[in-house]
Design an enzyme around this catalytic site. Sequence first.
Site, short mmCIF file in Angstrom:
data_model
loop_
_atom_site.label_atom_id
_atom_site.label_comp_id
_atom_site.label_asym_id
_atom_site.label_seq_id
_atom_site.Cartn_x
_atom_site.Cartn_y
_atom_site.Cartn_z
N GLU A 134 35.25 32.02 34.40
CA GLU A 134 34.70 31.85 32.95
C GLU A 134 33.93 30.26 32.88
O GLU A 134 32.91 30.34 32.30
CB GLU A 134 35.73 31.91 31.88
CG GLU A 134 36.15 33.55 31.63
CD GLU A 134 37.60 33.70 31.75
OE1 GLU A 134 38.39 32.72 31.25
OE2 GLU A 134 38.10 34.81 31.88
N GLU A 186 39.80 35.30 42.78
CA GLU A 186 39.68 36.27 41.44
C GLU A 186 38.48 37.04 41.30
O GLU A 186 37.38 36.49 41.12
CB GLU A 186 39.89 35.38 40.25
CG GLU A 186 41.18 34.84 40.36
CD GLU A 186 41.37 34.25 38.58
OE1 GLU A 186 42.73 34.63 38.35
OE2 GLU A 186 40.83 33.60 38.44
N GLY A 200 40.31 40.69 33.49
CA GLY A 200 40.37 40.79 32.05
C GLY A 200 39.82 42.34 31.91
O GLY A 200 39.57 42.74 30.69
N SER A 202 43.78 41.09 36.36
CA SER A 202 44.44 42.14 35.94
C SER A 202 45.55 42.24 36.72
O SER A 202 46.12 43.68 36.63
CB SER A 202 43.60 43.38 35.82
OG SER A 202 42.30 43.28 35.14
P1 PGA Z 1 43.44 38.64 33.59
O1 PGA Z 1 42.80 37.10 33.90
O2 PGA Z 1 44.76 38.44 34.46
O3 PGA Z 1 43.39 38.65 32.38
O4 PGA Z 1 42.53 39.63 34.57
C1 PGA Z 1 43.03 36.43 35.21
C2 PGA Z 1 42.47 35.04 35.30
O5 PGA Z 1 41.36 34.98 34.40
O6 PGA Z 1 42.89 34.02 35.74
#
Ligand code: PGA
Length: 251
Positions: free
Chosen positions: A98, A168, A174, A214
């Site tokens: 992000e 990731e 998410g 996730s």
């Molecule tokens: P998530 O996020 O488990 O909601 O997919 C993981 C992260 O961004 O660290």
Amino acid sequence: MRRTITAGNWKMNMDHVEGVSLAKDIVAGLEGRDPACEVVLIPPFTTLPAVVEAVDGSRIETGAQDLWYEEKGAFTGEISAGMILGLGCRYVLVGHSERRHVIGEGADILAKKLRAALSGDLFPIYCVGETLDERENGMATTVVTEQIRQILEGLSGDEMGRTVIAYEPVWAIGTGKTATPDDAGTMHAVIRSVLAEIFGAPVAGETPILYGGSVKPGNAAELLAMEDIDGALVGGASLDAKSFLGIVFPA
Ligand code: PGA
């Protein structure tokens, strides 16, 4: 044996009141139990001091979601490694997708942040991962390798020894989509081999490489069973004590 970590990245969720209540529920859920992993909570900045206090005396560690690379000065809105360490936190995220894709941080800023974290005696959790487009175009390995080399090359073995990696895949964050254990395990092995090329096999062998995207109680066990997956960086499922504890103690 390398260490394993389950870290909860609360993102921009949980104000200081909600955060204390969640942290206390997690402390209570750990009481009398002996997790195989380190447990780290990573709340928003304003919630962090209250959470540090709430977990005091427990085995839980804390971390910040970001830092700025200067020690102090005219950097409105930013906080330094020293401020994070001063609270009693050990960890800091660097390069979360992000920050890369929503906020737009590039490699030069991330390299400085990672070095600032290390020289400020924090343990950076450096996040890497490809987008869906990159995966579909067969670029996943190239992109992740580049993200590792660009930022980590030049660190000393000792500095790398204090750095944690989180893989990731951006398309899994998410979204409810998780990489299969095989796909994630393959990428973790690639990351470890790149680390071995740069820092040598002993340092690479000791580096915890977490999976994120996730992760939930229902898929944690099969992901964590993979040889090169040393824990989880959990977003959504870390906002509920029961589901977070279901990842700390995967069934
Ligand atoms: P998530 O996020 O488990 O909601 O997919 C993981 C992260 O961004 O660290």
